[in-house]
Structure formats: C-alpha cells, structure tokens
Design an enzyme around this catalytic site. Structure first.
Site, PDB file in Angstrom:
ATOM      1  N   LYS A  48       7.082  55.634  66.686  1.00 33.77           N
ATOM      2  CA  LYS A  48       7.659  55.056  67.891  1.00 33.77           C
ATOM      3  C   LYS A  48       8.626  53.973  67.461  1.00 33.77           C
ATOM      4  O   LYS A  48       8.247  52.974  66.853  1.00 33.77           O
ATOM      5  CB  LYS A  48       6.556  54.460  68.768  1.00 33.77           C
ATOM      6  CG  LYS A  48       7.093  53.802  70.015  1.00 33.77           C
ATOM      7  CD  LYS A  48       5.975  53.347  70.914  1.00 33.77           C
ATOM      8  CE  LYS A  48       6.503  52.735  72.184  1.00 33.77           C
ATOM      9  NZ  LYS A  48       5.401  52.375  73.087  1.00 33.77           N
TER      10      LYS A  48
ATOM     11  N   LYS B 162       9.211  59.338  69.201  1.00 33.31           N
ATOM     12  CA  LYS B 162      10.013  58.879  70.339  1.00 33.31           C
ATOM     13  C   LYS B 162      10.911  57.725  69.985  1.00 33.31           C
ATOM     14  O   LYS B 162      10.536  56.937  69.119  1.00 33.31           O
ATOM     15  CB  LYS B 162       9.093  58.537  71.517  1.00 33.31           C
ATOM     16  CG  LYS B 162       8.488  57.135  71.460  1.00 33.31           C
ATOM     17  CD  LYS B 162       7.493  56.897  72.531  1.00 33.31           C
ATOM     18  CE  LYS B 162       8.114  56.152  73.685  1.00 33.31           C
ATOM     19  NZ  LYS B 162       7.076  55.517  74.519  1.00 33.31           N
TER      20      LYS B 162
HETATM   21  C1  PBG Z   1       4.312  51.238  75.851  1.00 36.66           C
HETATM   22  C2  PBG Z   1       5.117  52.450  76.168  1.00 36.66           C
HETATM   23  C3  PBG Z   1       6.498  52.433  76.315  1.00 36.66           C
HETATM   24  C4  PBG Z   1       6.880  53.733  76.637  1.00 36.66           C
HETATM   25  C5  PBG Z   1       5.729  54.516  76.671  1.00 36.66           C
HETATM   26  N1  PBG Z   1       4.634  53.708  76.374  1.00 36.66           N
HETATM   27  C6  PBG Z   1       7.480  51.325  76.302  1.00 36.66           C
HETATM   28  C7  PBG Z   1       7.455  50.240  75.326  1.00 36.66           C
HETATM   29  O1  PBG Z   1       6.961  50.349  74.196  1.00 36.66           O
HETATM   30  O2  PBG Z   1       7.963  49.184  75.686  1.00 36.66           O
HETATM   31  C8  PBG Z   1       8.298  54.116  76.890  1.00 36.66           C
HETATM   32  C9  PBG Z   1       8.540  55.395  77.572  1.00 36.66           C
HETATM   33  C10 PBG Z   1       9.873  55.515  78.185  1.00 36.66           C
HETATM   34  O3  PBG Z   1      10.788  54.692  77.985  1.00 36.66           O
HETATM   35  O4  PBG Z   1      10.053  56.490  78.926  1.00 36.66           O
HETATM   36  N2  PBG Z   1       2.978  51.423  75.618  1.00 36.66           N
END
Ligand code: PBG
Length: 340
Positions: free
Chosen positions: A203, A262
C-alpha cells in the site's frame, strides 16, 4: 520498387488477428467478468440515507438498509464480494479508535445485515483504525509517532470483532509490521480458522486516497508532510519497487491468503512483479482518486465512460490481478452482462 524489406513481411501481418470483432474475441487473453470485481461500500448510520460524496462522483455513503440492497444488487450481477468502510460519527471517534472494538458498531451491524440480504456474497472488512481515530491515522499515536506494536495488538482484536460479526475476509490495510501474523493468531485462537486474510501488503503512501478520506471523514489531522506521524511513515514510498516483494513475501509467510496492491492503476508493474513472485492471488484496488480522476475526465467530456472504465479495469487484470476493488463495480458488471 518497394520500400518494404523485412523478411517477415508480408508473411506476418499482425492486423489479420485484429480485423474483426470475432477474431479479436477469439484470441483475447484477458477477459473481464463480474466475478473479477469487488464493490466497496461506504456505510453511514441511519435509515434510507444516501449521502453523495462530493469528490467521488456517483458514489454515496449508504445507511445499512440501502447498503444491504446495493449488496444484493451486486450479488445478482455476479459480483462475488463487497468491501465495507464505515463513516463513523465524529462523537464516536477518539485518540485510540476504541469504537473499532465495539461488537455492535456500525460496520458489525452492516456485516450482519448484508449477510442476511445476500448470504452467498462475500463480505470484506477493513482492519485499520483510521475511521475510528480522531486524528485519522490507522494506528495509535505514542510519543509522537504511529506506534507499531501497540497498534498491532488492537488490530488483532478488531479482526476478531469483525470475524465474529460474520465477515468472511478481514483486510488489514494499515501497513504495520507483523500484523498479519497477529491477526492470524488471534483469529485461530478465537475459533475463526476459516476467516480469510486479505493483506494490503503493498500500500503506497499515495496522493490518490483523498476522496476516500473525505468519504470516511478521516482527513483529520494527519500530520505534516515529512513529519513523524505522516502516513508516509508507515505506507510505502511510491518510488519503491523491490520493497514490494519483501512486503508480499512477509505477509504470505505470516499467513495472508490474498494480497492487495494499491493504488492499482499507478502500480501495474508492481501487480505484475508480485503476482509473478508469489502464487497467492493478488488483488488490485482502483482507489478513490483514480476513479474520481476518471469520472472527472468523463464529466469534462474528455473520455467516454464505458470504454475508459473497462480499459482501466482490463489492464489491471492483464497485469496479474485476480480481482479488482473498484467504485465502478456495479457499472462495469452491468456493462459486462449487457444490462447497460
Ligand atoms: C485506510 C484505507 C485507505 C483506503 C482504504 N483503506 C486510505 C488511507 O490509507 O488513507 C483508500 C481507498 C481509496 O482511496 O479508495 N485504512
């Protein structure tokens, strides 16, 4: 007198395989189907509530009743699973995200309602504290930094709460070290040996999560760029490639059943590398900012919705993803089933 001198030409004319739709279909390597799609749902307290998210065109926060109906519609279109993200009321947020451990919290109730409305639909829930903390971080802040080990302990408990609510897949999205092992151990001890772990192994600290944070109200006080509490202190630097392989290998060793990369669209190379390096299914998440950018271009008349959406999803699958989280899942499934 001809300018053509390659020996292979005209024996080889690649355009022969492209000359008609049936020929293209016959040789197509990547076929998207509704079974490849996972629909994220934002859940909000209330009844018959549907709140538009200004930065995420076409996506709304839904109260549990409406979310259950949408989950049912997704199942009917052949979508195998939904992923739930609660927009928790501000008065329930605190520094430690304690509401995450409430067995009757918003997401737990949503899981139960969706399981009832669509028993054959997989329900995925996020293991992370950001919807619950007043500061919007995925973990606990101790001595001015997001503390790894203390956070892992809470996440393991949160995973058990979610499994107990009926969640089929728990998805740690926090990027703490060692959390997959802790979650696996906690699930096993609590009697949830069959609950799957989808680890957000790779991530990136991405600029493309903006609309999501608005949707769950986690934009909060995330800390200054470069500071000790910035998300960059736990999410991966987008400049890194090989590190993704270490993250993936560790999470597999710790007991992850599925891996997430992601954002997907900006990490196609990483989806490819991780899926080549590991036999565990790899999923891609077309995140909120990617989807918002696509839809903004559509609204501006710069792109055609159907073809742009389908292409953006097909290439994620071509890169090696087994399934894709996308806010366009319903739309794409309708296109694929000839419903739209
Ligand atoms: C946080 C989380 C995020 C997303 C999914 N889970 C955002 C972040 O880390 O700030 C992002 C998903 C998206 O932008 O569609 N647990």
């Amino acid at each position: 007198m001809s300018y053509i001198f390659q020996e292979s030409f005209p024996n080889t004319r690649l355009r022969r395989l492209r000359a008609a739709d049936w020929r293209r279909r016959l040789v197509r390597e990547t076929n998207l189907s509704p079974a490849d799609l996972i629909l994220p749902l934002f859940i909000v307290e209330g009844e018959q509530r549907c709140e538009a998210i200004p930065t995420l065109p076409g996506v709304a926060r839904l109260s549990i009743d409406l979310a259950a109906a949408q989950a049912r519609a997704a199942a009917d279109l052949g979508i195998p699973a939904v992923a739930l993200f609660p927009a928790v009321a501000a008065h329930l947020k605190d520094a430690t995200g304690s509401e995450a451990l409430n067995p009757d919290n918003l997401v737990a109730r949503a899981v139960r309602a969706i399981k009832q409305a669509a028993p054959d639909l997989g329900v995925i829930t996020d293991v992370a504290l950001d919807p619950y903390t007043s500061h919007g971080h995925d973990g606990l802040i101790v001595d001015g930094t997001v503390a790894n080990d203390a956070t892992v302990d809470v996440l393991a408990r949160q995973a058990v709460v979610l499994a107990r609510a009926g969640s089929d897949i728990v998805a740690p999205s926090d990027m703490m070290d060692g959390r997959v092992a802790a979650v696996r151990r906690a699930l096993e001890q609590a009697g949830y040996a069959d609950t799957l772990i989808l680890s957000y192994a790779v991530k990136y600290a991405s600029a493309f999560y903006g609309p999501f944070r608005q949707a769950v109200g986690a934009s909060g006080r995330l800390g200054a760029e470069g500071g000790p509490t910035h998300k960059r202190s736990y999410q991966m630097d987008p400049a890194q490639g090989r590190e993704a392989l270490r993250e993936a290998a560790l999470d597999v060793a710790e007991g992850a059943d599925l891996l997430m990369v992601k954002p997907a669209g900006t990490s196609l190379d990483i989806i490819y590398r991780v899926s080549q390096a590991s036999a565990v299914p790899v999923l891609g998440y077309q995140v909120s900012g990617e989807y918002a950018a696509l839809m903004a271009a559509v609204q501006a008349g710069a792109l055609e919705r159907r073809t742009a959406l389908m292409e953006s999803l097909t290439v994620i699958k071509r890169a090696g993803a087994s399934a894709i989280f996308t806010y366009g899942a319903l739309d794409a499934a309708r296109i694929l089933t000839g419903d739209a």
